[in-house]
Design a protein around this motif. Structure first.
Motif, PDB file in Angstrom:
ATOM      1  N   VAL A   1      -4.990 -13.389  46.287  1.00 31.26           N
ATOM      2  CA  VAL A   1      -3.940 -12.569  45.693  1.00 31.26           C
ATOM      3  C   VAL A   1      -3.324 -13.372  44.558  1.00 31.26           C
ATOM      4  O   VAL A   1      -3.259 -14.601  44.608  1.00 31.26           O
ATOM      5  CB  VAL A   1      -2.880 -12.189  46.755  1.00 31.26           C
ATOM      6  CG1 VAL A   1      -2.244 -13.433  47.369  1.00 31.26           C
ATOM      7  CG2 VAL A   1      -1.799 -11.281  46.155  1.00 31.26           C
ATOM      8  N   LYS A   2      -2.908 -12.675  43.511  1.00 34.32           N
ATOM      9  CA  LYS A   2      -2.308 -13.338  42.336  1.00 34.32           C
ATOM     10  C   LYS A   2      -0.827 -13.020  42.291  1.00 34.32           C
ATOM     11  O   LYS A   2      -0.432 -11.849  42.276  1.00 34.32           O
ATOM     12  CB  LYS A   2      -3.014 -12.875  41.064  1.00 34.32           C
ATOM     13  CG  LYS A   2      -2.537 -13.558  39.803  1.00 34.32           C
ATOM     14  CD  LYS A   2      -3.530 -13.380  38.664  1.00 34.32           C
ATOM     15  CE  LYS A   2      -3.678 -11.958  38.188  1.00 34.32           C
ATOM     16  NZ  LYS A   2      -4.618 -11.837  37.066  1.00 34.32           N
ATOM     17  N   ILE A   3      -0.003 -14.074  42.255  1.00 32.85           N
ATOM     18  CA  ILE A   3       1.447 -13.872  42.206  1.00 32.85           C
ATOM     19  C   ILE A   3       2.106 -15.138  41.679  1.00 32.85           C
ATOM     20  O   ILE A   3       1.735 -16.246  42.066  1.00 32.85           O
ATOM     21  CB  ILE A   3       2.012 -13.501  43.610  1.00 32.85           C
ATOM     22  CG1 ILE A   3       3.539 -13.357  43.558  1.00 32.85           C
ATOM     23  CG2 ILE A   3       1.577 -14.498  44.671  1.00 32.85           C
ATOM     24  CD1 ILE A   3       4.147 -12.833  44.855  1.00 32.85           C
ATOM     25  N   GLY A   4       3.069 -14.968  40.778  1.00 32.79           N
ATOM     26  CA  GLY A   4       3.756 -16.139  40.248  1.00 32.79           C
ATOM     27  C   GLY A   4       4.933 -15.752  39.367  1.00 32.79           C
ATOM     28  O   GLY A   4       5.048 -14.607  38.915  1.00 32.79           O
ATOM     29  N   PRO A   5       5.819 -16.710  39.086  1.00 34.92           N
ATOM     30  CA  PRO A   5       6.978 -16.448  38.220  1.00 34.92           C
ATOM     31  C   PRO A   5       6.574 -16.312  36.759  1.00 34.92           C
ATOM     32  O   PRO A   5       5.544 -16.837  36.328  1.00 34.92           O
ATOM     33  CB  PRO A   5       7.852 -17.684  38.435  1.00 34.92           C
ATOM     34  CG  PRO A   5       6.890 -18.766  38.829  1.00 34.92           C
ATOM     35  CD  PRO A   5       5.804 -18.090  39.609  1.00 34.92           C
ATOM     36  N   GLY A   6       7.396 -15.611  36.000  1.00 32.39           N
ATOM     37  CA  GLY A   6       7.131 -15.420  34.575  1.00 32.39           C
ATOM     38  C   GLY A   6       6.583 -14.045  34.289  1.00 32.39           C
ATOM     39  O   GLY A   6       6.477 -13.179  35.165  1.00 32.39           O
ATOM     40  N   ASP A   7       6.197 -13.838  33.038  1.00 34.61           N
ATOM     41  CA  ASP A   7       5.767 -12.535  32.547  1.00 34.61           C
ATOM     42  C   ASP A   7       4.461 -12.702  31.788  1.00 34.61           C
ATOM     43  O   ASP A   7       4.384 -13.484  30.838  1.00 34.61           O
ATOM     44  CB  ASP A   7       6.847 -11.962  31.624  1.00 34.61           C
ATOM     45  CG  ASP A   7       6.559 -10.544  31.160  1.00 34.61           C
ATOM     46  OD1 ASP A   7       5.395 -10.105  31.255  1.00 34.61           O
ATOM     47  OD2 ASP A   7       7.496  -9.887  30.685  1.00 34.61           O
ATOM     48  N   SER A   8       3.437 -11.961  32.193  1.00 34.33           N
ATOM     49  CA  SER A   8       2.130 -12.070  31.546  1.00 34.33           C
ATOM     50  C   SER A   8       2.207 -11.781  30.054  1.00 34.33           C
ATOM     51  O   SER A   8       1.419 -12.320  29.268  1.00 34.33           O
ATOM     52  CB  SER A   8       1.144 -11.115  32.216  1.00 34.33           C
ATOM     53  OG  SER A   8      -0.131 -11.218  31.644  1.00 34.33           O
ATOM     54  N   ALA A   9       3.156 -10.944  29.625  1.00 30.37           N
ATOM     55  CA  ALA A   9       3.282 -10.597  28.209  1.00 30.37           C
ATOM     56  C   ALA A   9       3.689 -11.798  27.353  1.00 30.37           C
ATOM     57  O   ALA A   9       3.497 -11.781  26.135  1.00 30.37           O
ATOM     58  CB  ALA A   9       4.291  -9.467  28.026  1.00 30.37           C
ATOM     59  N   ARG A  10       4.247 -12.833  27.961  1.00 29.54           N
ATOM     60  CA  ARG A  10       4.624 -14.032  27.202  1.00 29.54           C
ATOM     61  C   ARG A  10       3.445 -14.985  27.010  1.00 29.54           C
ATOM     62  O   ARG A  10       3.508 -15.905  26.191  1.00 29.54           O
ATOM     63  CB  ARG A  10       5.722 -14.805  27.943  1.00 29.54           C
ATOM     64  CG  ARG A  10       6.996 -14.051  28.194  1.00 29.54           C
ATOM     65  CD  ARG A  10       7.941 -14.917  29.030  1.00 29.54           C
ATOM     66  NE  ARG A  10       8.937 -14.117  29.725  1.00 29.54           N
ATOM     67  CZ  ARG A  10       9.565 -14.514  30.825  1.00 29.54           C
ATOM     68  NH1 ARG A  10       9.313 -15.704  31.344  1.00 29.54           N
ATOM     69  NH2 ARG A  10      10.441 -13.730  31.397  1.00 29.54           N
ATOM     70  N   SER A  11       2.399 -14.810  27.796  1.00 28.87           N
ATOM     71  CA  SER A  11       1.274 -15.746  27.770  1.00 28.87           C
ATOM     72  C   SER A  11       0.557 -15.689  26.426  1.00 28.87           C
ATOM     73  O   SER A  11       0.397 -14.615  25.841  1.00 28.87           O
ATOM     74  CB  SER A  11       0.296 -15.417  28.895  1.00 28.87           C
ATOM     75  OG  SER A  11       0.926 -15.487  30.155  1.00 28.87           O
ATOM     76  N   HIS A  12       0.124 -16.847  25.952  1.00 23.35           N
ATOM     77  CA  HIS A  12      -0.674 -16.969  24.732  1.00 23.35           C
ATOM     78  C   HIS A  12       0.087 -16.463  23.507  1.00 23.35           C
ATOM     79  O   HIS A  12      -0.520 -16.031  22.525  1.00 23.35           O
ATOM     80  CB  HIS A  12      -2.004 -16.210  24.869  1.00 23.35           C
ATOM     81  CG  HIS A  12      -2.830 -16.620  26.042  1.00 23.35           C
ATOM     82  ND1 HIS A  12      -4.088 -16.099  26.290  1.00 23.35           N
ATOM     83  CD2 HIS A  12      -2.601 -17.490  27.060  1.00 23.35           C
ATOM     84  CE1 HIS A  12      -4.580 -16.630  27.394  1.00 23.35           C
ATOM     85  NE2 HIS A  12      -3.686 -17.481  27.882  1.00 23.35           N
ATOM     86  N   THR A  13       1.405 -16.502  23.546  1.00 25.05           N
ATOM     87  CA  THR A  13       2.207 -16.058  22.411  1.00 25.05           C
ATOM     88  C   THR A  13       3.009 -17.230  21.855  1.00 25.05           C
ATOM     89  O   THR A  13       3.216 -18.249  22.522  1.00 25.05           O
ATOM     90  CB  THR A  13       3.187 -14.940  22.812  1.00 25.05           C
ATOM     91  OG1 THR A  13       4.126 -15.444  23.775  1.00 25.05           O
ATOM     92  CG2 THR A  13       2.450 -13.753  23.409  1.00 25.05           C
ATOM     93  N   ALA A  14       3.481 -17.067  20.610  1.00 19.96           N
ATOM     94  CA  ALA A  14       4.360 -18.072  20.019  1.00 19.96           C
ATOM     95  C   ALA A  14       5.683 -18.108  20.774  1.00 19.96           C
ATOM     96  O   ALA A  14       6.166 -17.089  21.270  1.00 19.96           O
ATOM     97  CB  ALA A  14       4.594 -17.757  18.546  1.00 19.96           C
ATOM     98  N   ASN A  15       6.263 -19.309  20.870  1.00 19.19           N
ATOM     99  CA  ASN A  15       7.559 -19.513  21.529  1.00 19.19           C
ATOM    100  C   ASN A  15       7.540 -19.061  22.990  1.00 19.19           C
ATOM    101  O   ASN A  15       8.503 -18.477  23.497  1.00 19.19           O
ATOM    102  CB  ASN A  15       8.675 -18.818  20.759  1.00 19.19           C
ATOM    103  CG  ASN A  15       8.820 -19.338  19.348  1.00 19.19           C
ATOM    104  OD1 ASN A  15       8.513 -20.496  19.064  1.00 19.19           O
ATOM    105  ND2 ASN A  15       9.271 -18.493  18.432  1.00 19.19           N
ATOM    106  N   GLU A  16       6.433 -19.354  23.663  1.00 19.71           N
ATOM    107  CA  GLU A  16       6.294 -19.065  25.104  1.00 19.71           C
ATOM    108  C   GLU A  16       7.442 -19.730  25.864  1.00 19.71           C
ATOM    109  O   GLU A  16       7.825 -20.855  25.574  1.00 19.71           O
ATOM    110  CB  GLU A  16       4.947 -19.611  25.565  1.00 19.71           C
ATOM    111  CG  GLU A  16       4.658 -19.466  27.043  1.00 19.71           C
ATOM    112  CD  GLU A  16       3.363 -20.159  27.438  1.00 19.71           C
ATOM    113  OE1 GLU A  16       3.099 -20.267  28.644  1.00 19.71           O
ATOM    114  OE2 GLU A  16       2.614 -20.602  26.534  1.00 19.71           O
TER     115      GLU A  16
END
Length: 353
Positions: A315-330
């Motif tokens: 199962v995949k679960i963790g803090p944060g937001d996938s939309a921030r991944s691989h973006t500037a100013n992560e």
């Protein structure tokens, strides 16, 4: 106790951000994590840039749960206005490369492991594993270390999901496709234009729908992401190459999809790999039921993680937001990390598998 664990984990994340750890170049951050684990009186094992540690009161008769996330990052995207290799802290916000994907998950799972590490009454064994090369699905990451861990009854893979439960994950199939024509002079009616041939195949693929659609993952998704052809303006190109990113659901193996696509178009099709298939966990699994009991939700994830190379229920679960991944100013918020540790502990505290 838990407050000290949380603060130590956040400090480790800040230190990790300030060490470049691109895929295949994780050695320095692996050294940092190993040193920190030893400072905390843990006894990690290491294979290349992968680290893992077992709970103190290991019992071979008990089931095994893996807590895993990755230490590598992609390279900084264009547009950073902060230093990507500095953990810039503004209130609860930490900005830096790898903070969200997946440093926050890594340290939250580590904090959870530390919380349970010495408990004698655990009904299961725990392994914490910090793995390399996740961002490129490389051979020297989880693929190389999974055999060292032994049989697993459950893998909890840390990725930014807002601490909701991804109970299924799409597979990934990358295809290199080539339309082959015949060269000729552009001014005369000669040759066979490979670009036009490729366009016909691309249009056909754009309109094609695999019949079986998943309730959790949706349909198989095909996207042309790269294209290249031609040598000069006055020559009919005899070759046009394009790349397809294909995301598969649980109804089709990657080989199944490859066979369908190969039979559908005229261009030659080659698969880079078949190994990153769809994965998932039953909604009836005790871990998922426990999550629902404490108010979590479930969803299907369109992105690929190390779940694809872990041949066990996961199962995949963790803090944060996938939309921030691989973006500037992560970035990540410290309250997301602290809350993530709390939720992981709540999920595991009374879990029986």
């Amino acid at each position: 106790m838990i407050e000290k664990i949380q603060e130590d984990c956040i400090a480790l994340l800040k230190a990790m951000i300030e060490i470049p750890s691109f895929s295949r170049e994780e050695i320095n951050v692996a050294d940092l994590i190993e040193a920190r684990l030893r400072e905390w009186n843990l006894n990690p094992q290491r294979l290349q840039n992968n680290l893992w540690v077992r709970n103190e009161n290991w019992n071979d008769t008990k089931p095994v749960i893996l807590l895993n996330s990755h230490i590598d990052t992609v390279r900084p995207a264009n547009g950073w206005t902060y230093d990507p290799f500095k953990a810039t802290t503004e209130g609860d916000k930490i900005t830096g490369l790898g903070s969200n994907d997946a440093g926050a998950s890594l340290v939250a799972l580590l904090g959870t492991f530390i919380y349970f590490h010495k408990k004698k009454s655990l009904p299961y064994n725990l392994i914490f594993c910090a793995s390399a090369e996740e961002e490129i699905s490389g051979p020297n990451g989880m693929t190389s270390v999974i055999a060292q861990l032994g049989n697993l009854d459950l893998a909890i893979v840390g990725e930014p999901t807002g601490m909701q439960m991804a109970i299924a994950e799409k597979g990934l199939l990358v295809l290199d496709v080539e339309a082959k024509g015949k060269a000729g002079h552009a001014a005369r009616e000669e040759g066979e234009n490979a670009i036009y041939m490729a366009m016909e195949d691309i249009q056909l693929l754009r309109n094609y729908e695999f019949p079986l659609k998943s309730e959790v993952l949706g349909p198989v998704k095909m996207t042309v992401t790269q294209i290249a052809a031609g040598h000069q303006h006055n020559m009919v190109p005899d070759s046009c190459k394009f790349v397809m990113d294909v995301r598969t659901n649980e109804f089709y193996s990657n080989k199944d999809v490859f066979e369908v696509i190969s039979g559908l178009i005229k261009s030659e099709v080659k698969a880079r790999s078949f190994r990153l298939n769809s994965s998932g966990i039953s909604p009836e699994h005790p871990f998922i039921k426990r999550g629902l009991d404490i108010g979590l939700t479930t969803f299907g994830s369109p992105t690929t993680s190390d779940q694809a190379v872990i041949p066990y229920i996961s199962v995949k679960i963790g803090p944060g937001d996938s939309a921030r991944s691989h973006t500037a100013n992560e970035f990540i918020y410290t309250y997301e990390i602290k809350g993530g540790i709390d939720v992981y502990i709540d999920l595991l505290e009374n879990l029986y598998i």
